[in-house]
Design an enzyme around this catalytic site. Structure first.
Site, PDB file in Angstrom:
ATOM      1  N   HIS A 166       0.833  -1.209   0.000  1.00 24.11           N
ATOM      2  CA  HIS A 166       0.000   0.000   0.000  1.00 24.11           C
ATOM      3  C   HIS A 166       0.868   1.259   0.000  1.00 24.11           C
ATOM      4  O   HIS A 166       0.683   2.159  -0.832  1.00 24.11           O
ATOM      5  CB  HIS A 166      -0.915  -0.011   1.233  1.00 24.11           C
ATOM      6  CG  HIS A 166      -1.664   1.264   1.461  1.00 24.11           C
ATOM      7  ND1 HIS A 166      -3.007   1.391   1.223  1.00 24.11           N
ATOM      8  CD2 HIS A 166      -1.256   2.484   1.931  1.00 24.11           C
ATOM      9  CE1 HIS A 166      -3.399   2.621   1.514  1.00 24.11           C
ATOM     10  NE2 HIS A 166      -2.352   3.307   1.954  1.00 24.11           N
ATOM     11  N   GLU A 167       1.790   1.328   0.944  1.00 23.50           N
ATOM     12  CA  GLU A 167       2.587   2.546   1.082  1.00 23.50           C
ATOM     13  C   GLU A 167       3.485   2.775  -0.136  1.00 23.50           C
ATOM     14  O   GLU A 167       3.637   3.894  -0.615  1.00 23.50           O
ATOM     15  CB  GLU A 167       3.405   2.495   2.367  1.00 23.50           C
ATOM     16  CG  GLU A 167       2.570   2.559   3.638  1.00 23.50           C
ATOM     17  CD  GLU A 167       1.758   3.841   3.760  1.00 23.50           C
ATOM     18  OE1 GLU A 167       2.160   4.874   3.170  1.00 23.50           O
ATOM     19  OE2 GLU A 167       0.710   3.815   4.416  1.00 23.50           O
ATOM     20  N   HIS A 170       1.825   4.399  -3.083  1.00 28.19           N
ATOM     21  CA  HIS A 170       1.727   5.860  -3.079  1.00 28.19           C
ATOM     22  C   HIS A 170       2.854   6.462  -3.930  1.00 28.19           C
ATOM     23  O   HIS A 170       2.671   7.500  -4.573  1.00 28.19           O
ATOM     24  CB  HIS A 170       1.809   6.410  -1.648  1.00 28.19           C
ATOM     25  CG  HIS A 170       0.537   6.285  -0.878  1.00 28.19           C
ATOM     26  ND1 HIS A 170      -0.666   6.798  -1.318  1.00 28.19           N
ATOM     27  CD2 HIS A 170       0.269   5.707   0.322  1.00 28.19           C
ATOM     28  CE1 HIS A 170      -1.611   6.550  -0.435  1.00 28.19           C
ATOM     29  NE2 HIS A 170      -1.069   5.888   0.582  1.00 28.19           N
ATOM     30  N   TYR A 181      -4.037  14.760  -2.528  1.00 28.80           N
ATOM     31  CA  TYR A 181      -4.431  14.043  -1.321  1.00 28.80           C
ATOM     32  C   TYR A 181      -5.530  14.806  -0.588  1.00 28.80           C
ATOM     33  O   TYR A 181      -5.384  15.245   0.550  1.00 28.80           O
ATOM     34  CB  TYR A 181      -3.216  13.840  -0.430  1.00 28.80           C
ATOM     35  CG  TYR A 181      -3.328  12.630   0.477  1.00 28.80           C
ATOM     36  CD1 TYR A 181      -3.485  11.354  -0.047  1.00 28.80           C
ATOM     37  CD2 TYR A 181      -3.270  12.761   1.848  1.00 28.80           C
ATOM     38  CE1 TYR A 181      -3.581  10.246   0.767  1.00 28.80           C
ATOM     39  CE2 TYR A 181      -3.356  11.668   2.686  1.00 28.80           C
ATOM     40  CZ  TYR A 181      -3.522  10.409   2.134  1.00 28.80           C
ATOM     41  OH  TYR A 181      -3.618   9.307   2.953  1.00 28.80           O
ATOM     42  N   GLU A 190      -5.828   6.740  -1.936  1.00 32.30           N
ATOM     43  CA  GLU A 190      -5.842   5.672  -0.936  1.00 32.30           C
ATOM     44  C   GLU A 190      -6.377   4.366  -1.529  1.00 32.30           C
ATOM     45  O   GLU A 190      -5.857   3.279  -1.239  1.00 32.30           O
ATOM     46  CB  GLU A 190      -6.693   6.083   0.268  1.00 32.30           C
ATOM     47  CG  GLU A 190      -5.989   7.024   1.225  1.00 32.30           C
ATOM     48  CD  GLU A 190      -4.783   6.366   1.874  1.00 32.30           C
ATOM     49  OE1 GLU A 190      -4.877   5.200   2.293  1.00 32.30           O
ATOM     50  OE2 GLU A 190      -3.733   7.024   1.937  1.00 32.30           O
TER      51      GLU A 190
END
Length: 456
Positions: A166-167, A170, A181, A190
């Protein structure tokens, strides 16, 4: 360019922990919130900037990982403990980060032909053991940073493979679509990270769309926490219901979209809507989710038509078009993607559906809104029914009156010379008093509009 810090644990969840009766849990959550607060000015700055897509310098396609430790301080990057090709350190956090980076690199390279997250062989850098009892993990535009958790609610953040994916995603979004964002683009930011985060896990474990759990952060919650993860893509709003964490607030349909000034406009909350659309599409297609549904989403994320301010409806239409372009307009993949968005209530057609909408709950019930306090001590009051209000405001009031939102906002100490609002609707058993500072900006504006409309 200033890079936003994208944290996996949203502020509303940490605030629940900060109110815990367990002093140690509350203290660690408050500490995490203070640290995270220093990131948010950066996010606001990024939201105002134009997005750019940097020109990449191509290098040989091979993973290049570098893991450091902050030794429970807040210093970055910390001390390097493992580089690409070196043996395991024996430190679980460092080795989990190293392996998770490798799994993420493999998904993007082996499936989508992307050389690291920037497409140009970027070193995957990470720092473990950040701060003491830090309840979060984040991407700061250059590296991933992992806390060890508080040991009571959250364990170490490197334990969750989908959180690592997930991170790092980004970083992919930052170098492609550059979704700001904030609001719906931020929720899509997200969402995309959740999509490819779970695909990293599914690809690594060889899972198919039907048997995968579609959970984000399933390995973060420690025994004793009433929950299975921090988010559920297939069933938003059901991931946890714990006295310390609160209840998972994610909606699963546009009719429950949350309008708020918190959490950068609800980026972690409203992402549940597109998350469910993707999970439903992937399950309907069947097989390995990264090969069809994931490919469609990757095509959109890296395509020419997505912009930094793309909203849900535009993103949905782009995915439907991408499915038709890759698999055909009469394909099962195209139908599954379209059906996924329709199920969660995202408008796919440019024209607004002219069909009459259902009247909001309590439309004919009397609403009392009474404002008191303020420097002058003036009282302003209006009695009305929801069907006398503009349609959008009536829908917002219906949602407030039929949920526990107002009850959760009541009871706070009003600011000196601040306003208080009494909201009463006997038919729906509502009678609460809410200090104005407890309201979000959108709620405050709704209250003001409702009072002022009575003057017309």
């Amino acid at each position: 360019m200033t890079h936003p810090r994208h944290t996996i644990i949203p502020p509303y969840l940490l605030r629940h922990l900060a109110e815990s009766a367990d002093d140690s849990v509350a203290a660690r959550a408050e500490s995490t919130l203070r640290v995270d607060q220093t990131f948010r000015s950066d996010r606001r700055a990024v939201a105002a900037q134009a997005t750019f897509r940097p020109t990449a310098i191509t290098v040989a396609a091979a993973p290049n990982r570098e893991i450091s430790t902050a030794k429970n301080a807040r210093r970055l990057p910390g001390t390097v403990v493992r580089r690409e090709g070196e043996a395991a350190t024996g430190d679980a956090a460092a080795d989990e980060a190293y392996d998770g980076f490798g799994a993420t690199w493999a998904l993007f390279h082996d499936v989508y032909g992307r050389n690291s997250i920037d497409g140009a062989g970027m070193t995957l850098a990470g720092t473990v053991h950040y701060d003491k009892g830090y309840d979060n993990a984040f991407w700061n535009g250059e590296r991933m940073v992992f806390g060890d958790g508080d040991g009571e609610i959250f364990g170490r953040f490197t334990a969750s493979l989908e959180v690592i994916g997930h991170e790092l995603t980004h970083g992919v979004t930052e170098s492609t679509a550059g979704l700001i964002y904030q609001g719906q683009p931020g929720a899509l930011n997200e969402h995309v990270s959740d999509v490819f985060g779970v695909l990293v896990k599914q690809h690594s474990l060889g899972q198919d769309a039907t048997t995968a759990d579609w959970l984000v952060g399933a390995d973060l919650l420690l025994p004793g926490v009433a929950g299975v993860a921090i988010r559920s893509m297939i069933s938003p709003g059901t991931a946890y219901d714990d006295p310390r964490l609160g209840k998972d607030p994610q909606p699963d349909h546009m009719s429950d979209f949350v309008t708020t000034s918190d959490d950068n406009g609800g980026v972690h909350i409203n992402s549940g809507i597109p998350n469910r659309a993707f999970a439903l599409a992937a399950r309907a297609i069947g097989g390995q989710a990264w090969t069809a549904a994931g490919q469609i989403w990757f095509d959109v994320l890296t395509g020419a038509d997505i912009t930094a301010r793309t909203d849900f409806a535009t993103f949905a239409r782009l995915t439907v078009a991408a499915a038709a372009a890759r698999f055909g307009s009469d394909s099962a993949q195209h139908d599954a993607v379209r059906d996924g968005w329709v199920t969660v209530g995202v408008q796919l057609d440019a024209q607004v559906d002219a069909a009459p909408s259902e009247p909001p709950a309590g439309a004919d019930a009397e609403l009392l809104l009474r404002r008191t306090g303020g420097l002058a001590g003036l009282v302003k009051e209006r009695r009305t029914t929801l069907d006398e209000l503009p349609a959008k405001d009536a829908k917002r009031w219906s949602k407030l009156l039929t949920s526990d939102t107002l009850q959760s906002l009541s009871g706070g100490n009003p600011a000196v010379d601040g306003f208080c609002y009494r909201v009463a609707c006997e038919a729906l058993s509502v009678d609460v008093t809410v200090p104005e500072q407890q309201l979000s900006e959108s709620q405050r504006n709704l209250f003001k509009r409702t009072l002022h409309q009575g003057d017309q």
